[in-house]
Design a protein around this motif. Structure first.
Motif, PDB file in Angstrom:
ATOM      1  N   ALA A  27       1.010  -1.439   0.400  1.00  0.00           N
ATOM      2  CA  ALA A  27       0.239  -0.503   0.070  1.00  0.00           C
ATOM      3  C   ALA A  27       1.179   1.522  -0.270  1.00  0.00           C
ATOM      4  N   TYR A  28       1.241   1.491   0.958  1.00  0.00           N
ATOM      5  CA  TYR A  28       2.893   2.621   1.272  1.00  0.00           C
ATOM      6  C   TYR A  28       4.211   2.488   0.051  1.00  0.00           C
ATOM      7  N   GLN A  95      -8.257  -8.070  -0.739  1.00  0.00           N
ATOM      8  CA  GLN A  95      -9.752  -6.603  -0.697  1.00  0.00           C
ATOM      9  C   GLN A  95      -9.962  -6.581  -1.670  1.00  0.00           C
ATOM     10  N   ALA A  99     -13.956  -6.902   3.389  1.00  0.00           N
ATOM     11  CA  ALA A  99     -13.840  -7.231   4.597  1.00  0.00           C
ATOM     12  C   ALA A  99     -13.201  -5.897   5.868  1.00  0.00           C
ATOM     13  N   GLY A 100     -13.564  -5.151   4.522  1.00  0.00           N
ATOM     14  CA  GLY A 100     -12.228  -3.818   5.654  1.00  0.00           C
ATOM     15  C   GLY A 100     -14.138  -2.878   5.946  1.00  0.00           C
ATOM     16  N   ASN A 127      -3.112   8.413  -0.305  1.00  0.00           N
ATOM     17  CA  ASN A 127      -3.415   7.002   0.267  1.00  0.00           C
ATOM     18  C   ASN A 127      -5.442   7.127  -0.666  1.00  0.00           C
ATOM     19  N   GLN A 129      -6.477   5.341  -2.632  1.00  0.00           N
ATOM     20  CA  GLN A 129      -7.669   3.547  -2.597  1.00  0.00           C
ATOM     21  C   GLN A 129      -8.363   3.760  -1.125  1.00  0.00           C
ATOM     22  N   ARG A 132     -10.694   6.474  -0.619  1.00  0.00           N
ATOM     23  CA  ARG A 132     -12.293   6.017  -1.952  1.00  0.00           C
ATOM     24  C   ARG A 132     -13.169   5.241  -0.872  1.00  0.00           C
ATOM     25  N   ALA A 133     -12.173   4.308  -0.369  1.00  0.00           N
ATOM     26  CA  ALA A 133     -12.881   3.582   1.292  1.00  0.00           C
ATOM     27  C   ALA A 133     -13.841   4.065   1.835  1.00  0.00           C
ATOM     28  N   TYR A 134     -12.584   4.904   2.455  1.00  0.00           N
ATOM     29  CA  TYR A 134     -13.568   5.712   3.809  1.00  0.00           C
ATOM     30  C   TYR A 134     -14.265   6.281   3.275  1.00  0.00           C
TER      31      TYR A 134
HETATM   32  C1  LIG Z   1      -8.678   0.534   1.834  1.00  0.00           C
HETATM   33  C2  LIG Z   1      -8.533  -1.210   2.854  1.00  0.00           C
HETATM   34  C3  LIG Z   1      -8.925  -0.679   4.109  1.00  0.00           C
HETATM   35  C4  LIG Z   1     -10.435  -1.132   2.153  1.00  0.00           C
HETATM   36  O1  LIG Z   1     -10.860  -2.191   2.807  1.00  0.00           O
HETATM   37  P1  LIG Z   1     -10.907  -3.272   1.321  1.00  0.00           P
HETATM   38  O2  LIG Z   1     -11.742  -4.693   2.292  1.00  0.00           O
HETATM   39  O3  LIG Z   1      -9.979  -3.833   0.337  1.00  0.00           O
HETATM   40  O4  LIG Z   1     -12.646  -2.636   0.972  1.00  0.00           O
HETATM   41  P2  LIG Z   1     -14.068  -3.163   1.138  1.00  0.00           P
HETATM   42  O5  LIG Z   1     -14.373  -4.414   0.634  1.00  0.00           O
HETATM   43  O6  LIG Z   1     -14.435  -2.674   1.729  1.00  0.00           O
HETATM   44  O7  LIG Z   1     -14.211  -2.552  -0.360  1.00  0.00           O
HETATM   45  C5  LIG Z   1     -14.660  -0.681   0.176  1.00  0.00           C
HETATM   46  C6  LIG Z   1     -14.345  -0.091  -1.367  1.00  0.00           C
HETATM   47  O8  LIG Z   1     -12.608   0.791  -0.875  1.00  0.00           O
HETATM   48  C7  LIG Z   1     -12.483   1.072  -2.274  1.00  0.00           C
HETATM   49  N1  LIG Z   1     -11.556   0.166  -2.221  1.00  0.00           N
HETATM   50  C8  LIG Z   1     -10.821  -0.652  -1.947  1.00  0.00           C
HETATM   51  N2  LIG Z   1      -9.748  -1.458  -3.093  1.00  0.00           N
HETATM   52  C9  LIG Z   1      -9.690  -0.874  -3.831  1.00  0.00           C
HETATM   53  C10 LIG Z   1      -9.147  -1.103  -4.448  1.00  0.00           C
HETATM   54  N3  LIG Z   1      -7.909  -1.063  -4.992  1.00  0.00           N
HETATM   55  N4  LIG Z   1      -9.089   0.663  -5.941  1.00  0.00           N
HETATM   56  C11 LIG Z   1     -10.580   1.331  -5.666  1.00  0.00           C
HETATM   57  N5  LIG Z   1     -10.723   0.997  -4.889  1.00  0.00           N
HETATM   58  C12 LIG Z   1     -10.897  -0.121  -3.926  1.00  0.00           C
HETATM   59  C13 LIG Z   1     -13.828   1.357  -2.965  1.00  0.00           C
HETATM   60  O9  LIG Z   1     -14.794   1.935  -3.154  1.00  0.00           O
HETATM   61  C14 LIG Z   1     -14.039   0.118  -2.395  1.00  0.00           C
HETATM   62  O10 LIG Z   1     -16.104  -0.290  -3.073  1.00  0.00           O
HETATM   63  P3  LIG Z   1     -16.324  -0.891  -4.256  1.00  0.00           P
HETATM   64  O11 LIG Z   1     -15.532  -2.123  -4.319  1.00  0.00           O
HETATM   65  O12 LIG Z   1     -17.365  -1.387  -4.161  1.00  0.00           O
HETATM   66  O13 LIG Z   1     -15.688   0.165  -5.701  1.00  0.00           O
HETATM   67  C15 LIG Z   1      -7.861  -2.025   2.015  1.00  0.00           C
HETATM   68  O14 LIG Z   1      -7.951  -1.275   0.866  1.00  0.00           O
HETATM   69  C16 LIG Z   1      -6.614  -2.001   2.269  1.00  0.00           C
HETATM   70  O15 LIG Z   1      -6.319  -2.473   3.117  1.00  0.00           O
HETATM   71  N6  LIG Z   1      -5.135  -0.959   1.681  1.00  0.00           N
HETATM   72  C17 LIG Z   1      -4.028  -1.481   2.505  1.00  0.00           C
HETATM   73  C18 LIG Z   1      -3.982  -0.200   3.459  1.00  0.00           C
HETATM   74  C19 LIG Z   1      -4.922   0.561   3.446  1.00  0.00           C
HETATM   75  O16 LIG Z   1      -3.782   2.233   3.193  1.00  0.00           O
HETATM   76  N7  LIG Z   1      -5.618   0.478   5.022  1.00  0.00           N
HETATM   77  C20 LIG Z   1      -5.737   2.062   5.568  1.00  0.00           C
HETATM   78  C21 LIG Z   1      -4.382   2.707   6.105  1.00  0.00           C
HETATM   79  S1  LIG Z   1      -5.444   4.928   7.267  1.00  0.00           S
END
Ligand SMILES: CC(C)(COP(=O)(O)OP(=O)(O)OC[C@H]1O[C@@H](n2cnc3c(N)ncnc32)[C@H](O)[C@@H]1OP(=O)(O)O)[C@@H](O)C(=O)NCCC(=O)NCCS
Length: 164
Positions: A27-28, A95, A99-100, A127, A129, A132-134
């Motif tokens: 991610a980073y 991802q 799960a998020g 960050n 991605q 967008r999720a948040y």
């Molecule tokens: C951000 C994160 C926690 C989201 O959890 P997740 O289980 O992957 O996401 P969800 O299945 O709940 O999806 C939620 C939304 O996140 C966004 N999203 C998640 N992964 C994405 C990707 N690879 N590209 C674009 N959008 C993404 C989308 O908007 C998605 O909704 P959608 O699939 O309906 O479009 C996860 O992607 C992650 O761990 N990322 C890397 C670590 C990180 O940055 N953590 C946050 C630190 S502050």
């Protein structure tokens, strides 16, 4: 696909640290320098620190399993009297399966159960991605902060907030 949320126990720490490392490196990369990633992983994911967090009544650590397989984890804590989602990491290979979202829903229920009407978090400004999720989970940017974390490094974050 079944998503289960369970508390993290001391027996889970090795798997959680391994997952955290894989997720941070993915991610980073391109957002923060590799030396800072290593520095922050060492600071936040040492076994003794995580064991203390598990015992701390003002901290909550949960893992998400997809069909019985560890997919990710979240950590919450009380920070200056606010309920904070301090960590949220889903393994790169797991991802976008919800799960998020499930961990955030669990954290929101915990916040409500402890009498809070809101939940905050800090996320790196670059960050995209995660931001967008948040936003999808209902968070909005409340503030911008730059926090020195030692070693000559800073965290360059948005503070986001969601009503729960
Ligand atoms: C951000 C994160 C926690 C989201 O959890 P997740 O289980 O992957 O996401 P969800 O299945 O709940 O999806 C939620 C939304 O996140 C966004 N999203 C998640 N992964 C994405 C990707 N690879 N590209 C674009 N959008 C993404 C989308 O908007 C998605 O909704 P959608 O699939 O309906 O479009 C996860 O992607 C992650 O761990 N990322 C890397 C670590 C990180 O940055 N953590 C946050 C630190 S502050």
């Amino acid at each position: 696909m079944t998503i289960d949320i369970r508390p993290i126990t001391p027996e889970d720490i090795f798997a959680i640290v391994t997952l955290a490392r894989a997720t941070w490196l993915d991610a980073y990369a391109g957002i923060i320098p590799r030396e800072q990633i290593d520095y922050m992983l060492a600071q936040r994911y040492d076994r003794a620190g995580l064991e203390a967090d598990i015992e701390n009544p003002e901290k909550w650590l949960h893992q998400a399993l997809i069909d019985g397989v560890l997919a990710g984890f979240a950590a919450c804590e009380i920070c200056n009297e606010e309920f904070k989602l301090d960590k949220l990491y889903i393994h790169p290979g797991m991802q976008r399966n919800g799960a998020g979202a499930a961990l955030v829903a669990h954290a929101a229920a915990l916040a409500r159960g402890h009498g809070h009407s809101g939940m905050i978090l800090a996320v790196n400004k670059h960050n995209e991605q995660a931001i967008r999720a948040y936003i999808k989970y209902g968070f909005r940017v409340r503030d911008k902060i730059v926090t020195p974390i030692g070693g000559g490094f800073v965290m360059d974050d948005y503070i986001m907030e969601k009503r729960v």
